[in-house]
Design an enzyme around this catalytic site. Sequence first.
Site: not given
Length: 535
Positions: A16, A19-21, A24, A38, A132
């Site tokens: 999906l 991201g930075g971590m 997903v 995630k 955030d």
Amino acid sequence: MNGDRVIGGYALRRLLGRGGMGEVHLAATPTGGLAAVKLIHPALARDPAFRRRFEREVAAARRVARFCTAPVLDAGIDGDVAYLVTEYVKGPDLAQAVHEQGPLSGGNLEALAVGIATALSAIHGAGVIHRDLKPSNVLLSPLGPRVIDFGIAQLVGNDGLASQAILGTPAFMAPEQVLGEPLTPAVDVFAWGAVIAFAGTGRLPFGDREALYRIAHEEPRLDGLDEEIRAVVARALAKDARLRPTAQRLLADLVGGTRLAAATEVVERTWTGTVPSEPRPTAAPSPLGGAGPRPVPPGRAVTVAEPGRPAAEPGWPVAGPRVRRRWWPWVAGGAVVVLAVAAAAAVPLLWRQTWPYEAGFGSWAVGTSEGGSARLAGPGYELAVRPGWRLWKSAPLREPDGGVIVSAKATLEEGDGQYGVWCHGSASSGDRYEFGVSGTGEVTIVKRRTGTEGRTLYGPANAGSTAPDRIVAECGQSGSKVTLRMWLNERLVAEVSDADAPYGPSEAGVHAASGDTAPARVRFDSFAARPATGG
């Protein structure tokens, strides 16, 4: 496609986003449903310090009530991969929707504002700061906005205040974040103002160039917003954090003091343009004003563990397929729905509690938290409390105005702790009057709030006990004070009044606490509630 890759029992179906971590994925659950999984980068997941933060922040996220969020379903570490499983929410994020369809206005913008404020109220009520909040962290589900990723931003930083302060997305950071100062829930209120300004105008209130300098030193550009919501946004964007309203105050300003469950109902009705086909329990406006208590979701009791750990279940959904329609899809049949105080006030009329209430415990919260566990035990309900902790559970009801009488039959089956009932309580703030009896037969009435020692209003006094004990408590409204009475095994054992900012009608339930060194286990065989004035 991800083939047959399975993480923690969840079969990954398709990617999906990244991201930075990490990544997903849309995944199939072991029972055949859909969830968002995630996956954290292995380099992070192998770090022992990260693992500690991961466990802590997931526990914090689980405490957040699901008002305008979505629940966390599971979390763990599978080999070198840390994973977080959440409800899958199909819908675009706010940034995408505004980019493709233009700014929101009227009832749609107001419902968005209420929905995000409701989510922040739930997040802050659990002792969590989002840090955030931004348009991409607001998903537009068919039933209204859902705030995601609350508290998780801390995972990529260290534990110090300075490192936490710089986390966030520049265009939506508060001045204190820009300056590296310690953070409070007020940073999320500032971000709320920036997000609503963006949603209503299609532009960033501080621009995209030199945004950090402008956030700290210049006023936002809010022209294009309707006058009423513009005034609320302007207060939220105050440079001085002390001048910003709380999230609960935002909610009150927007919908006249409506509490979280009622606000969620209003958002859903406004978003879809429909009235629910079945009655749903909601709560009347808080008699306490300001930071009012959190009402109980329909058909579900709330689990809270102390010190300072309310264990409800939050959400971290992810965006679904892109939406290309030019009209806002939640305005059903082209109906124009205006969010107003009158709509909020009408919500409690959709459902009325019947009295007396008698628990079968089937809808009460079960599961494990840091403080212990709750489980159904045949027709009864059992709390197992770890040493030094206190668990309290709220029944799925709204107390009647004018006072309430609650009762329970309980047995201390292990340990030397305390147990009993409580009333006039709030699962978000921890406010409640707690009526307890110890294993040695001492009774107390304590005015509590999560994270504090509580103030003893009566006792301890020896009243004797049997097995099981029948505990009856009354929280009676009398002008500007609350009269508290306690019966143990059909005998009046305590009576006291509280006129010092007394708590008002909200929630009621049961509690149990252990000693400092040994666990405690309490079984409740019954729970009932009725109006203090009869009915």
